[in-house]
Write an enzyme that holds these catalytic residues in place. Structure first.
Site, PDB file in Angstrom:
ATOM      1  N   TYR A  11      26.386  21.971  -0.439  1.00  0.00           N
ATOM      2  CA  TYR A  11      26.938  21.519  -1.720  1.00  0.00           C
ATOM      3  C   TYR A  11      26.201  22.254  -2.827  1.00  0.00           C
ATOM      4  CZ  TYR A  11      28.752  17.590   1.039  1.00  0.00           C
ATOM      5  OH  TYR A  11      29.400  16.820   1.971  1.00  0.00           O
ATOM      6  N   GLU A  34      24.371  15.891  10.750  1.00  0.00           N
ATOM      7  CA  GLU A  34      23.120  16.198  10.030  1.00  0.00           C
ATOM      8  C   GLU A  34      21.892  15.593  10.704  1.00  0.00           C
ATOM      9  OE1 GLU A  34      23.593  15.390   5.802  1.00  0.00           O
ATOM     10  OE2 GLU A  34      24.961  17.091   5.607  1.00  0.00           O
ATOM     11  N   GLU A  39      31.197  20.619   5.933  1.00  0.00           N
ATOM     12  CA  GLU A  39      31.001  19.954   4.631  1.00  0.00           C
ATOM     13  C   GLU A  39      30.698  21.037   3.614  1.00  0.00           C
ATOM     14  OE1 GLU A  39      28.516  16.472   4.231  1.00  0.00           O
ATOM     15  OE2 GLU A  39      29.003  15.837   6.287  1.00  0.00           O
ATOM     16  N   GLN A  54      34.849  15.686  -0.079  1.00  0.00           N
ATOM     17  CA  GLN A  54      35.694  15.036   0.887  1.00  0.00           C
ATOM     18  C   GLN A  54      37.133  15.062   0.354  1.00  0.00           C
ATOM     19  OE1 GLN A  54      34.014  11.342   2.352  1.00  0.00           O
ATOM     20  NE2 GLN A  54      31.979  12.216   2.548  1.00  0.00           N
TER      21      GLN A  54
END
Ligand code: AHR
Length: 497
Positions: free
Chosen positions: A243, A172, A291, A348
């Site tokens: 997310y 990131e 992610e 995770q």
């Protein structure tokens, strides 16, 4: 309500790379300490690895695990994490403002991965460090012997190289929260030089460049293009992170987030291909969605965490039933892009926004464990281009959305077709049919369903099976026509063999 699935065995999206079912362990909260590693616990093995956690990880059949971050990696000195434990320094971790004791490090993770049956996806620090340290780390991990770092590994008790094939070039780097955050031009250059040196040392490795931290970053698009413009020749994958959360308690809108993910993937594929065209390139840059998950439940409680604690309860989202539905839809979305999404990591794996939770007395499966496990265990083969005719609804954020998310995967060798489907309709069941005549001799093997009347139902240590799969008898294959019912708000796995 009626719906139809249309497939044809000659219309294929692409084969499923097993690494699409990867996950992620960061030095963050209780992922490592108290999650996969807890010395002194009766249920830990001789290396301090929690056996209860390992059992659940093995149930998930996790093919690859990204490590050690995440934001943590941007300040990581890998040398601190190897060698005799008594000599390893404790350090401040500025990413999460905690103390890292380094009692679990690179070699322990290699051992743990072997026990879990997973490969490693290693990240290098391009925040506070650069190409030289990345090259040294690779030499430590992959070089046979006879050099400073490979012999250092041997002196630490690891005669054989870890042979890590997949490497993330930082994490990131577009985010201001990142240690050593960079502009796209700065990052593209350093990613290019790092990957070049690493591939000189070990030509068999593959590298992942950082894409945007999410679709909503103001630099999204420009970032991808500029980074790839710099490092197209040296990298194999571009990363995506995303997310979602149901902050306004609008379930229909929340379940529509997979449409946002679909648009995100299509957009990044277009940018990769634009750079390829500009460069008259000979290869595709594929995607590493390294992610992805639901993350919002723990945001408020995390504001209370005091700085410089050690392995605090952090990012411990307790997932409910509707989260499992979205996780199922996100898996379907990535599988529908299996031609370009080759790697993905559920972020995770343990305790930290994770399918597995632990306490000092046990480990249990969160709701999201199930769609992830079903996909990983049954989602092997080639993705069939899956057309869906189903009712639609209007969502607040994503416009018109199908009530049915679905993908069919054909394992030609095993002669099996697996259907994954989420019925997002909150009121009505879906009566679904599919012309299956091309798959002669197949029969319904099983139909697994995850559903619950309460969208907010959760699994806890005291009640670990509140949300757990059941079997359905609704699926039939008669005269080449498959028919079934996907109940309102449900995750479904139908296996035909
Ligand atoms: O997975 C938690 C964090 O989310 C990671 O450290 C970071 O990369 C992302 O912002």
């Amino acid at each position: 309500k009626k719906a139809e699935i249309i497939i044809d065995k000659y219309f294929l999206t692409g084969s499923v790379d097993k690494r699409i079912y990867g996950s992620f362990i960061e030095h963050l909260g209780r992922a490592v300490y108290g999650g996969i590693y807890q010395e002194g616990l009766a249920s830990s093995d001789e290396q301090g690895f929690r056996k209860d956690t390992l059992e659940l990880v093995k149930e998930l059949e996790v093919p690859i695990v990204r490590y050690p971050g995440g934001n943590f990696v941007s300040g990581f000195h890998w040398e601190d994490s190897v060698g005799p434990k008594a000599l390893r320094p404790a350090r401040t971790d500025l990413a999460w403002r905690v103390i890292e004791t380094n009692q679990f490090g690179l070699n322990e993770f290699a051992d743990w991965s072997k026990k879990a049956g997973s490969e490693m996806m290693m990240a290098v620090n391009l925040g506070t460090r650069g190409p030289e340290d990345a090259k040294n780390l690779l030499e430590y991990c992959n070089f046979e012997g006879g050099t400073y770092y490979s012999d250092l590994r041997k002196s630490h008790g690891y005669a054989k190289p870890h042979d890590i094939k997949l490497w993330c070039l930082g994490n990131e780097m577009d985010g201001k929260w990142q240690m050593g955050h960079k502009t796209a031009g700065e990052y593209g250059r350093i990613a290019s030089e790092t990957a070049r040196m690493m591939k000189w040392l070990d030509p068999e490795i593959e590298t992942v460049a950082c894409g945007s931290s999410s679709l909503t970053m103001p630099t999204f698009g420009d970032w991808e293009y500029q980074v790839l413009d710099e490092c197209y020749d040296e990298v194999d994958y571009l990363s995506l992170h995303q997310y979602y959360g149901n902050r306004s308690d609008d379930t229909a809108d929340f379940l529509a987030c997979s449409k946002g993910m679909d648009d995100f993937i299509s957009g990044v594929v277009s940018i990769c291909d634009a750079v390829k065209a500009k460069k008259h390139g000979g290869k595709n840059i594929n995607l590493s969605f390294d992610e992805w998950n639901v993350w919002y439940h723990s945001n408020e409680q995390d504001k209370e965490i005091k700085a410089w604690d050690q392995a605090p309860h952090q990012l411990e989202d307790v997932y409910n039933f509707e989260d499992a539905l979205l996780v199922g839809s996100m898996l379907i979305t990535m599988l529908r892009h299996a031609d370009r999404v080759k790697v993905a990591c559920l972020a995770q794996l343990v305790n930290v926004i994770a399918p597995i939770m632990t306490s000092d007395t046990g480990a249990w499966r969160q709701t999201i464990f199930y769609p992830y496990m079903h996909a990983s265990v049954y989602g092997k083969g080639t993705v069939l281009m899956t057309q869906i005719k189903a009712p639609v609804y209007e969502s607040r954020t994503y416009g018109t959305v199908s009530t049915l998310d679905c993908v069919c995967i054909w394992d030609e060798e095993a002669e099996a077709v697996t259907i994954f489907a989420v019925n997002k309709d909150l009121e009505d069941d879906a009566e679904v049919s599919c012309d299956f005549r091309q798959f002669e001799g197949y029969q319904v093997e099983e139909h697994i369903v995850l559903t619950h009347d309460d969208m907010k139902a959760v699994n806890t240590e005291a009640a670990p099976d509140t949300v757990s799969p059941i079997h359905s008898e609704a699926s039939k294959l008669e005269n080449g026509i498959f028919s079934t019912v996907f109940g309102r708000h449900s995750w479904n796995v139908v296996r035909l063999v």
